[in-house]
Design an enzyme around this catalytic site. Structure first.
Site, PDB file in Angstrom:
ATOM      1  N   CYS A  74     -64.700  18.528  61.110  1.00  0.00           N
ATOM      2  CA  CYS A  74     -64.393  17.372  62.258  1.00  0.00           C
ATOM      3  C   CYS A  74     -65.566  16.790  62.459  1.00  0.00           C
ATOM      4  O   CYS A  74     -66.602  17.398  63.003  1.00  0.00           O
ATOM      5  CB  CYS A  74     -64.128  18.221  63.417  1.00  0.00           C
ATOM      6  SG  CYS A  74     -63.552  17.013  65.010  1.00  0.00           S
ATOM      7  N   CYS A 187     -63.925  10.138  60.043  1.00  0.00           N
ATOM      8  CA  CYS A 187     -62.984  11.346  60.874  1.00  0.00           C
ATOM      9  C   CYS A 187     -62.200  11.707  59.741  1.00  0.00           C
ATOM     10  O   CYS A 187     -61.592  10.912  58.933  1.00  0.00           O
ATOM     11  CB  CYS A 187     -62.492  10.496  61.910  1.00  0.00           C
ATOM     12  SG  CYS A 187     -60.909  11.305  62.750  1.00  0.00           S
TER      13      CYS A 187
END
Ligand code: DGL
Length: 271
Positions: A74, A187
């Site tokens: 992440c 992302c």
């Protein structure tokens, strides 16, 4: 620490499964413990302190389950928590950041025009500002927050082509795309949009993500510490999620097993 121990991989939700999928493909003997925090997703629109606390508590859980290393799958959690995680835990911790270097290196010295798509929090944080500073002098870097793409994955709308294309057009139509050399997927949720994005971008615009680089970095770190799983070990992925619904469990399996092809020609298929 034993080389047969699992690797802990976590994300705010389902995006990190694109990283787990890559690790499973590249390091097939590793056992992966995946944790998705879908009950608290998205992280990218939360205050940094909240994301930091959540990342620390998930890391604690994975370390308590015996992880020999952690992958913060992440970009958002990495931006706000990687230093704290490394302070607290005494195992290798691999983070992720938008692959801006890969995008700029494609120019071999000539200036590149690059769109970095990421969460609002990643783009606001100091870590990204430092990365920008390294490359913005000789390249044109454009920042594009895309929070709705995270929602589309978490809300199980990824296969709704109209919703996906509508969101992509909203985020990218204001650019003169013919002049853009590459789009960086900063992302891990966005990696699942690669093919839809390809439909919209000119053929000359590259789509770049950091997943293969992360799996490679993980293998180098594990090897240097003698922690690579033995070739006799059968690898696999065990998935947990803070959202206990059967729908999330089913979607997680589906995303993990989704075949993919990166633009370097690397192919991943169902096991
Ligand atoms: N998948 C995450 C990332 O790589 C964060 C998405 C979110 O929860 O906003 O940044």
């Amino acid at each position: 620490m034993s080389s047969t121990a699992p690797i802990g991989v976590f994300d705010s939700g389902l995006g990190g499964l694109s990283v787990a999928r890559q690790i499973r493909h590249d390091l097939p003997h590793e056992r992966i413990l995946y944790y998705g925090d879908s009950a608290n997703a998205p992280y990218g629109t939360r205050p940094p302190g909240e994301v930091r606390a959540m990342a620390l508590s998930i890391a604690r859980r994975l370390v308590d389950q015996g992880a020999k290393a952690l992958v913060v799958a992440c970009n958002t959690a990495t931006s706000v928590a990687i230093t704290n995680l490394r302070d607290v835990f005494d195992i290798p911790i691999i983070g992720m950041e938008p692959a801006l270097k890969v995008a700029c290196d494609r120019g071999h010295g000539s200036s590149q025009k690059v769109i970095v798509a990421a969460t609002p929090l990643t783009l606001k944080e100091r870590k990204f500002a430092a990365l920008m500073q390294r490359f913005a002098k000789s390249n044109m870097i454009l920042r594009q927050p895309c929070p709705d793409l995270v929602r589309i994955v978490e809300d199980r709308q990824l296969d709704d082509h109209a919703i996906v294309m509508d969101a992509l057009h909203r985020y990218f139509d204001s650019y003169d795309l013919d002049t853009v050399d590459s789009v960086v997927l900063g992302c891990t949720h966005f990696v699942f949009f690669r093919e839809s994005l390809r439909e919209m971008l000119p053929r000359t615009t590259a789509i770049i993500d950091g997943n293969a680089g992360t799996a490679h970095h993980l293998s180098v770190v594990l090897e240097s510490l003698g922690l690579l799983a033995p070739e006799t070990q059968k690898g696999g992925v065990r998935i947990n999620n803070s959202d206990p619904s059967p729908e999330i469990a089913q979607l997680s399996q589906e995303l993990l097993n989704r075949p993919w092809r990166s633009e370097s020609g690397h192919a991943g298929t169902r096991e």
